[in-house]
Scaffold this active site. Structure first.
Site, PDB file in Angstrom:
ATOM      1  N   GLU A  46      87.194  62.706 -18.064  1.00 39.11           N
ATOM      2  CA  GLU A  46      86.509  62.366 -19.319  1.00 39.11           C
ATOM      3  C   GLU A  46      85.004  62.467 -19.092  1.00 39.11           C
ATOM      4  OE1 GLU A  46      87.483  58.475 -20.967  1.00 39.11           O
ATOM      5  OE2 GLU A  46      85.473  58.352 -21.839  1.00 39.11           O
ATOM      6  N   ARG A  50      76.864  61.108 -23.350  1.00 38.46           N
ATOM      7  CA  ARG A  50      75.719  60.186 -23.284  1.00 38.46           C
ATOM      8  C   ARG A  50      74.478  60.840 -22.709  1.00 38.46           C
ATOM      9  NH1 ARG A  50      78.732  55.043 -20.427  1.00 38.46           N
ATOM     10  NH2 ARG A  50      80.597  55.209 -21.713  1.00 38.46           N
ATOM     11  N   THR A  74      82.951  58.730 -25.205  1.00 33.85           N
ATOM     12  CA  THR A  74      81.822  58.200 -25.973  1.00 33.85           C
ATOM     13  C   THR A  74      81.617  59.011 -27.254  1.00 33.85           C
ATOM     14  OG1 THR A  74      80.814  57.770 -23.790  1.00 33.85           O
ATOM     15  CG2 THR A  74      79.531  57.145 -25.699  1.00 33.85           C
ATOM     16  N   LYS A 134      92.836  53.227 -25.889  1.00 31.95           N
ATOM     17  CA  LYS A 134      91.929  52.834 -24.820  1.00 31.95           C
ATOM     18  C   LYS A 134      91.678  51.329 -24.970  1.00 31.95           C
ATOM     19  CE  LYS A 134      87.056  53.619 -23.594  1.00 31.95           C
ATOM     20  NZ  LYS A 134      86.406  54.529 -22.656  1.00 31.95           N
TER      21      LYS A 134
HETATM   22  C1  3PG Z   1      82.712  53.777 -19.920  1.00 34.21           C
HETATM   23  O1  3PG Z   1      82.937  54.120 -21.068  1.00 34.21           O
HETATM   24  O2  3PG Z   1      81.573  53.596 -19.465  1.00 34.21           O
HETATM   25  C2  3PG Z   1      83.895  53.636 -19.064  1.00 34.21           C
HETATM   26  O3  3PG Z   1      84.630  52.591 -19.534  1.00 34.21           O
HETATM   27  C3  3PG Z   1      83.589  53.538 -17.613  1.00 34.21           C
HETATM   28  O4  3PG Z   1      83.228  52.266 -17.276  1.00 34.21           O
HETATM   29  P1  3PG Z   1      82.846  51.959 -15.768  1.00 34.21           P
HETATM   30  O5  3PG Z   1      81.578  52.677 -15.474  1.00 34.21           O
HETATM   31  O6  3PG Z   1      82.683  50.445 -15.763  1.00 34.21           O
HETATM   32  O7  3PG Z   1      83.985  52.410 -14.890  1.00 34.21           O
END
Ligand code: 3PG
Length: 214
Positions: A46, A50, A74, A134
């Site tokens: 994934e 961002r 995201t 999710k």
């Molecule tokens: C996110 O969307 O940032 C994910 O959930 C990953 O989270 P993490 O960096 O805490 O593993």
């Protein structure tokens, strides 16, 4: 059609157990990172939208690492989902859901994984035909005990928890019957990625790939 595709996500997620959640700062890190993770056995990735180069990173990974299944995370709007798919994303992840996203996702040719943090949100999506959700942000929302508790009344739903999960916490989630996979960034530490230490990433991926649900 879309809901049926979302049901199919459960099998894909169960097959890998861990989905790296990757925020790519520099485009030239994208392909070596995807290769390093795939070599370690993690080939469902994934890429979060961002950073400025996220869409280019998706496109380059899709082109250069055909054995990997690259999705976009995201995704906050239908426009972002469309852009991700135009660059080759094969699944779309959102930290939550909005009416606009739900309407758009019904027309998408790839599965959508919307995020929930409460029973009401999960019930609303289940009503719309979604089965795979999710669970975000997993640790701050209550972690393993919370997801276990949700599983009692919402037994038909399958979750991919993400947010605050690492190698030590992942097995507790993967032991739950309502968890298909966990997502997390721990397999691609910022320092290793910035330093091009792809062997370290592959080693973490290999360890994570052993964790898949039983
Ligand atoms: C996110 O969307 O940032 C994910 O959930 C990953 O989270 P993490 O960096 O805490 O593993």
């Amino acid at each position: 059609m879309q809901a049926k595709l979302n049901h199919g996500l459960a099998a894909l997620l169960r097959r890998v157990g861990v989905v790296p959640v990757l925020t790519i700062d520099k485009l030239d890190q994208a392909v070596p990172l995807a290769r390093a993770l795939a070599e370690g056995g993690l080939n469902v990735l994934e890429i979060t939208l961002r950073t400025a180069c996220a869409l280019d990173a998706i496109r380059e990974m899709v082109r250069a690492v055909p054995g990997a299944i690259i999705g976009a995370g995201t995704v906050l709007s239908p426009e972002q989902g469309a852009a991700a798919m135009a660059n080759g994303a094969r699944f779309i992840v959102s930290p939550g859901m909005t009416p606009r996203l739900i309407d758009a996702a019904a027309t998408w040719p790839v599965p959508f994984l919307p995020g929930v943090a409460t029973a009401s949100e999960a019930m609303a999506l289940a009503d719309m035909g979604y089965r795979v959700l999710k669970f975000f942000p997993a640790e701050p929302t209550g972690g393993v005990p919370a997801l276990k508790a949700l599983g009692a009344p919402l037994a038909d739903l399958v979750f991919c928890p993400t947010g605050g999960i690492d190698a030590a916490k992942a097995p507790g989630y993967l032991a739950l019957p309502n968890v298909a996979a966990v997502g997390g960034s721990w397999v691609a530490p910022a320092k290793a990625v910035a330093g091009g230490d792809w062997a370290a990433v592959t080693a973490l991926a290999r360890e994570a790939a052993r964790l898949r649900v039983s």
